[in-house]
Scaffold this motif. Structure first.
Motif, PDB file in Angstrom:
ATOM      1  N   VAL A 171      45.245  34.561  41.986  1.00  0.00           N
ATOM      2  CA  VAL A 171      46.171  33.713  41.225  1.00  0.00           C
ATOM      3  C   VAL A 171      47.577  34.302  41.175  1.00  0.00           C
ATOM      4  O   VAL A 171      48.420  33.836  40.409  1.00  0.00           O
ATOM      5  CB  VAL A 171      45.661  33.454  39.782  1.00  0.00           C
ATOM      6  CG1 VAL A 171      44.487  32.508  39.805  1.00  0.00           C
ATOM      7  CG2 VAL A 171      45.320  34.753  39.086  1.00  0.00           C
ATOM      8  N   CYS A 172      47.854  35.326  41.983  1.00  0.00           N
ATOM      9  CA  CYS A 172      49.200  35.908  41.955  1.00  0.00           C
ATOM     10  C   CYS A 172      50.149  35.066  42.795  1.00  0.00           C
ATOM     11  O   CYS A 172      49.937  34.867  43.989  1.00  0.00           O
ATOM     12  CB  CYS A 172      49.185  37.345  42.477  1.00  0.00           C
ATOM     13  SG  CYS A 172      50.837  38.077  42.490  1.00  0.00           S
ATOM     14  N   GLU A 173      51.199  34.600  42.132  1.00  0.00           N
ATOM     15  CA  GLU A 173      52.186  33.752  42.785  1.00  0.00           C
ATOM     16  C   GLU A 173      53.233  34.586  43.507  1.00  0.00           C
ATOM     17  O   GLU A 173      53.943  34.105  44.373  1.00  0.00           O
ATOM     18  CB  GLU A 173      52.861  32.877  41.715  1.00  0.00           C
ATOM     19  CG  GLU A 173      53.834  31.861  42.240  1.00  0.00           C
ATOM     20  CD  GLU A 173      54.586  31.171  41.113  1.00  0.00           C
ATOM     21  OE1 GLU A 173      55.334  30.232  41.399  1.00  0.00           O
ATOM     22  OE2 GLU A 173      54.439  31.582  39.946  1.00  0.00           O
ATOM     23  N   GLY A 174      53.367  35.837  43.128  1.00  0.00           N
ATOM     24  CA  GLY A 174      54.409  36.675  43.710  1.00  0.00           C
ATOM     25  C   GLY A 174      55.757  36.448  43.069  1.00  0.00           C
ATOM     26  O   GLY A 174      56.796  36.757  43.658  1.00  0.00           O
ATOM     27  N   CYS A 175      55.782  35.957  41.856  1.00  0.00           N
ATOM     28  CA  CYS A 175      57.045  35.641  41.200  1.00  0.00           C
ATOM     29  C   CYS A 175      57.733  36.906  40.697  1.00  0.00           C
ATOM     30  O   CYS A 175      58.915  36.891  40.385  1.00  0.00           O
ATOM     31  CB  CYS A 175      56.832  34.681  40.042  1.00  0.00           C
ATOM     32  SG  CYS A 175      55.850  35.390  38.690  1.00  0.00           S
TER      33      CYS A 175
ATOM     34  N   VAL B 289      55.735  44.046  43.696  1.00  0.00           N
ATOM     35  CA  VAL B 289      54.749  43.118  44.256  1.00  0.00           C
ATOM     36  C   VAL B 289      54.943  43.127  45.768  1.00  0.00           C
ATOM     37  O   VAL B 289      55.952  42.638  46.274  1.00  0.00           O
ATOM     38  CB  VAL B 289      54.920  41.694  43.689  1.00  0.00           C
ATOM     39  CG1 VAL B 289      53.852  40.777  44.278  1.00  0.00           C
ATOM     40  CG2 VAL B 289      54.817  41.707  42.175  1.00  0.00           C
ATOM     41  N   LEU B 290      54.009  43.728  46.459  1.00  0.00           N
ATOM     42  CA  LEU B 290      54.090  43.806  47.918  1.00  0.00           C
ATOM     43  C   LEU B 290      53.431  42.585  48.538  1.00  0.00           C
ATOM     44  O   LEU B 290      52.690  41.851  47.881  1.00  0.00           O
ATOM     45  CB  LEU B 290      53.395  45.070  48.430  1.00  0.00           C
ATOM     46  CG  LEU B 290      53.797  46.395  47.805  1.00  0.00           C
ATOM     47  CD1 LEU B 290      53.061  47.534  48.496  1.00  0.00           C
ATOM     48  CD2 LEU B 290      55.292  46.600  47.889  1.00  0.00           C
TER      49      LEU B 290
ATOM     50  N   ASN C 278      49.908  38.285  48.005  1.00  0.00           N
ATOM     51  CA  ASN C 278      50.759  39.071  47.111  1.00  0.00           C
ATOM     52  C   ASN C 278      49.940  40.169  46.453  1.00  0.00           C
ATOM     53  O   ASN C 278      48.787  39.959  46.093  1.00  0.00           O
ATOM     54  CB  ASN C 278      51.372  38.164  46.048  1.00  0.00           C
ATOM     55  CG  ASN C 278      52.148  37.032  46.676  1.00  0.00           C
ATOM     56  OD1 ASN C 278      52.930  37.252  47.602  1.00  0.00           O
ATOM     57  ND2 ASN C 278      51.908  35.817  46.209  1.00  0.00           N
ATOM     58  N   PHE C 279      50.580  41.301  46.279  1.00  0.00           N
ATOM     59  CA  PHE C 279      49.836  42.486  45.862  1.00  0.00           C
ATOM     60  C   PHE C 279      50.648  43.287  44.849  1.00  0.00           C
ATOM     61  O   PHE C 279      51.448  44.145  45.217  1.00  0.00           O
ATOM     62  CB  PHE C 279      49.540  43.331  47.109  1.00  0.00           C
ATOM     63  CG  PHE C 279      48.644  44.515  46.877  1.00  0.00           C
ATOM     64  CD1 PHE C 279      47.271  44.378  46.854  1.00  0.00           C
ATOM     65  CD2 PHE C 279      49.186  45.782  46.712  1.00  0.00           C
ATOM     66  CE1 PHE C 279      46.450  45.475  46.672  1.00  0.00           C
ATOM     67  CE2 PHE C 279      48.367  46.884  46.519  1.00  0.00           C
ATOM     68  CZ  PHE C 279      47.001  46.727  46.504  1.00  0.00           C
ATOM     69  N   PRO C 280      50.478  43.006  43.550  1.00  0.00           N
ATOM     70  CA  PRO C 280      51.154  43.842  42.547  1.00  0.00           C
ATOM     71  C   PRO C 280      50.576  45.253  42.593  1.00  0.00           C
ATOM     72  O   PRO C 280      49.351  45.410  42.593  1.00  0.00           O
ATOM     73  CB  PRO C 280      50.823  43.159  41.214  1.00  0.00           C
ATOM     74  CG  PRO C 280      50.275  41.816  41.576  1.00  0.00           C
ATOM     75  CD  PRO C 280      49.667  41.958  42.930  1.00  0.00           C
ATOM     76  N   LYS C 281      51.451  46.245  42.662  1.00  0.00           N
ATOM     77  CA  LYS C 281      50.956  47.615  42.841  1.00  0.00           C
ATOM     78  C   LYS C 281      51.495  48.542  41.743  1.00  0.00           C
ATOM     79  O   LYS C 281      52.575  49.090  41.833  1.00  0.00           O
ATOM     80  CB  LYS C 281      51.386  48.159  44.205  1.00  0.00           C
ATOM     81  CG  LYS C 281      50.764  49.517  44.539  1.00  0.00           C
ATOM     82  CD  LYS C 281      51.242  50.019  45.879  1.00  0.00           C
ATOM     83  CE  LYS C 281      52.667  50.494  45.845  1.00  0.00           C
ATOM     84  NZ  LYS C 281      52.907  51.642  44.956  1.00  0.00           N
ATOM     85  N   PRO C 282      50.712  48.732  40.683  1.00  0.00           N
ATOM     86  CA  PRO C 282      51.093  49.704  39.648  1.00  0.00           C
ATOM     87  C   PRO C 282      50.624  51.095  40.063  1.00  0.00           C
ATOM     88  O   PRO C 282      50.103  51.274  41.162  1.00  0.00           O
ATOM     89  CB  PRO C 282      50.306  49.223  38.437  1.00  0.00           C
ATOM     90  CG  PRO C 282      49.057  48.653  39.030  1.00  0.00           C
ATOM     91  CD  PRO C 282      49.424  48.093  40.382  1.00  0.00           C
ATOM     92  N   CYS C 283      50.814  52.072  39.195  1.00  0.00           N
ATOM     93  CA  CYS C 283      50.140  53.357  39.397  1.00  0.00           C
ATOM     94  C   CYS C 283      48.658  53.125  39.171  1.00  0.00           C
ATOM     95  O   CYS C 283      48.270  52.398  38.253  1.00  0.00           O
ATOM     96  CB  CYS C 283      50.644  54.420  38.430  1.00  0.00           C
ATOM     97  SG  CYS C 283      49.663  55.939  38.481  1.00  0.00           S
TER      98      CYS C 283
END
Lengths: 297, 435
Positions: free
Chosen positions: A76-80, A102-103, A115-120
């Motif tokens: 469900v990640c839109e990459g916004c 967000v890669l 889309n790939f949100p990348k935290p620690c």
């Protein structure tokens, strides 16, 4: 305000008992707002509770009984990049050094990008803490990997050791448009990066301790990011949905990124199956550029 | 035979009949060169002051390539020292090179290059004022802590070793005629009452031997620990057991070349054509050729294995070095820094001295860029590309200036030392450590 987040989640769990995987739990959301640290966080970074600055031992130990964990639903990640902006604003991060970029990843030539949100990842076997010569970056009992800005000597060994390129260095004394912060800082919260030291996503320990969700979770319009306590087996997203962690990971086939590195991340990803949005184009990201894609489409 | 005061006629500087090995005076030319070196070092200090004021942002380093020229300088300068130690220890212990004219140079270089090179560790810090935290809050898991300990032990050992080997010469200078009074008193104090009596000489010989034996593992250990800073990180090109051997052999390569160049330079400056001929240079040239062959072999193994890579990141790294953006620099470094100097040294024929000098210059310059190609590409190709906004690394004037200043400081220190102890020791002072 003794009504802790744990109590909230317990209440929510009772209320939702047998109600299925994803039960709406407005209580949790209300609990967050009642704590008085909801959306206003993003507007006034200076007003954020400063954690337990000064109580070094406590901030190094973590919140007793907790095992903070994150689940990111790639479907469900839109990459916004709302999460990126909210996080950078709250932590006073200079442009181009976002803690939660967000890669756009692509797992193969024929695979579709996502889309790939990348935290620690707050690894349970963290390569970064092993190489720190001064114990400035450390692993807490509640699972969080933090950096003590008053201890860090700025050797950048941890940046070299982190296989996920999660860490950033404060190169200049005053990042453009940001207040100078030369300490004293707290491992749990600094209003802006401390010069000459390393920073990264900190899992918002000062908020988590008070039962408040991290700002990346609450800013996401689609509830992509879940945050919670592994010991409670419950995670909550920004839409106020609290789910059972183990069932979520089981039914949605959760996995960890680059499992083969044996870093044992505390961030799980749900695969981008039946995804609701296409991969965002690279330029949508504020600090981003063409370099944000793994393979050129 | 071990007694120092062999009857020698004492002309001007009065150490040997030939005189050329004496610690000379502060001639205008000498002072001029020193002033120029001071200027370069001063410029480096100025550049560093900009870094202190404006932060590491004045360097070309960024979140992706977070180590750069300073790390290369550290590896490079440390390496020169290791070769000096190993050459000297080998020569003294085996007895084969006991009277070799390059021994003193090989013993002086570790002290100077390690003392200067080690400064690049705190110099590279974002918070240099916290450098002592490495000891205060040491975490034993960190290779940087191992490094800090190893480098300091090695430096201390090198100082003791150098001191033991120059002691007889200091005593000679203290009692020599034609030497300014202040210099005689300095050397007199430093010589600790050494007179070259048989018992003193015997004890000194034992001390020198013990230090030579000790310094071999200490030197190799310090170099290997430095390599582990890289090998212990999950990076393509770094996470390899080959890194430490490559560091040790690479140190022998560049270090031996620097010793040879220094020896030839001293020979030219002092006119020591009689003392230093091809006979004396040949062992160094042979050692260099041998080390170069091993160095080239290790590089081949490293990059052939890298080409059959074990993962996507290593593949990107290998492609970039062998055929991509770093290919020009890599192949030029391998050709001009390894293959050509090896051929210059190994092929028979005339002009061997000149060829050896050219080879050494190639090796030193090539060795620097080889280390640059070790540090930078591995960082420029992380496992998760695009996670950081910046990627390209280009050293700035600050980094080059600090680097230049450090190298000027090394040369300056060697020159100043040469005013107190002869770089090519007089024959009578050589038995100190000869087995």
């Amino acid at each position: 305000m003794d009504f802790s987040r744990r109590d909230m989640l317990k209440l929510a769990a009772c209320a939702c008992a047998g109600a299925g995987l994803a039960g709406a739990t407005p209580l949790t959301v209300r609990g967050r707002r009642l704590d008085g640290a909801g959306d206003s966080n993003t507007d006034a970074p200076g007003m954020i509770p400063a954690g337990r600055a000064g109580t070094d031992a406590a901030s190094r130990r973590g919140v007793p009984g907790r095992r903070w964990i994150m689940v990111i639903d790639l479907a469900v990640c839109e990459g916004c990049a709302e999460c990126t902006r909210a996080c950078s604003k709250m932590h006073g991060v200079p442009q181009g050094q976002d803690w939660l970029p967000v890669l756009e990843l692509r797992d193969g030539e024929l695979a579709a990008p996502y889309n790939f949100p990348k935290p620690c990842f707050h690894c349970d076997n963290p390569p970064c803490t092993k190489v720190c010569p001064v114990d400035a970056t450390f692993k807490r009992d509640d699972g969080i990997v933090l950096i003590d800005p008053d201890r860090c000597i700025g050797c950048r060994f941890c940046m070299v050791a982190c296989p996920y390129s999660t860490r950033h260095f404060s190169w200049s004394p005053a990042p453009p448009g940001r207040p100078v912060c030369n300490g004293p800082g707290s491992p749990e919260y600094s209003p802006s990066p401390v010069q000459g030291t390393v920073q990264k996503c900190d899992f918002c320990p000062n908020l988590a301790e008070r039962g408040v969700l991290p700002v990346c979770v609450t800013s996401c319009p689609h509830g992509v990011i879940y945050y919670g306590d592994q010991n409670e087996d419950a995670v909550t997203n920004g839409l106020g949905v609290t789910v059972q962690l183990s069932r979520l990971l089981e039914e949605r086939a959760g996995s960890r990124y680059l499992e083969e590195l044996d870093t044992r991340p505390r961030v799980y990803y749900l695969p981008p199956r039946d995804r609701q949005f296409p991969a965002r184009s690279c330029q949508a990201h504020p600090g981003g550029d063409a370099g944000h894609s793994m393979e050129a489409p | 035979m071990t007694v120092l005061s062999t009857p020698t006629p004492t002309p001007a500087c009065g150490l040997t009949p030939r005189g050329g090995v004496a610690p000379g005076g502060f001639t205008p030319a000498f002072v001029g060169v020193c002033a120029a070196l001071c200027a370069v070092a001063g410029w480096g200090a100025f550049a560093y002051s900009r870094q202190v004021v404006q932060g590491l942002a004045v360097t070309g380093m960024n979140d992706t390539v977070s180590w750069g020229l300073y790390m290369v300088d550290l590896i490079f300068l440390m390496g020169i020292g290791h070769a000096g130690t190993l050459f000297s220890a080998w020569a003294r212990l085996s007895g084969r090179g006991a009277g070799h004219p390059a021994l003193r140079i090989a013993e002086v270089l570790p002290v100077v290059t390690v003392a200067v090179g080690a400064q690049f560790a705190p110099l590279d810090l974002g918070r240099p004022e916290r450098a002592h935290f490495v000891f205060l809050h040491a975490r034993l898991q960190s290779p940087i802590v191992w490094d800090a300990v190893a480098i300091n032990i090695y430096l201390l050992g090198s100082v003791i070793y150098l001191f033991a080997t120059v002691l007889p010469d200091l005593a000679t200078v203290a009692r020599a005629g034609g030497v300014p009074g202040w210099k005689r008193s300095v050397c007199g104090v430093l010589s600790l009452g050494y007179r070259g009596t048989p018992s003193q000489a015997g004890r000194l010989r034992l001390a020198t031997t013990v230090m030579a034996v000790t310094l071999i593992p200490v030197s190799i250990g310090a170099e290997s620990v430095l390599a582990l800073v890289f090998a212990n990180a999950q990076r393509p090109g770094w996470h390899s057991a080959l890194v430490a051997p490559t560091f040790v052999v690479g140190a022998c390569v560049t270090g031996t070349a620097v010793i040879l160049l220094t020896l030839v330079l001293v020979r030219a400056v002092y006119g020591l054509r009689a003392e230093v001929g091809w006979e004396q240079v040949r062992p160094l040239s042979r050692i260099l050729a041998g080390c170069l062959a091993v160095y080239g072999y290790l590089a081949c193994i490293e990059h052939v294995a890298g080409a059959y890579h074990a993962g996507v990141a290593e593949g990107r790294w290998s492609d970039a070095i062998l055929w991509g953006g770093y290919a020009g620099a890599f192949w030029l470094t391998m050709a001009a820094g390894v293959v050509v100097p090896f051929l210059l040294l190994a092929l028979p024929g005339a002009g061997r001295m000149a060829r050896a000098v050219i080879a050494c210059v190639c090796v030193v310059v090539g060795g620097y860029f080889k280390r640059l190609l070790f540090v930078v590409p591995a960082l420029a190709y992380p496992l998760v590309p695009g996670a950081h906004a910046q990627a390209a690394y280009r050293p700035t004037w600050v980094e080059w200036s600090v680097t230049g200043g450090a190298f000027a400081l090394v040369v300056l220190a060697v020159m100043l030392l040469s005013r107190f102890v002869p770089l090519v020791p007089p024959a009578s002072g050589r038995e100190g450590g000869a087995a």
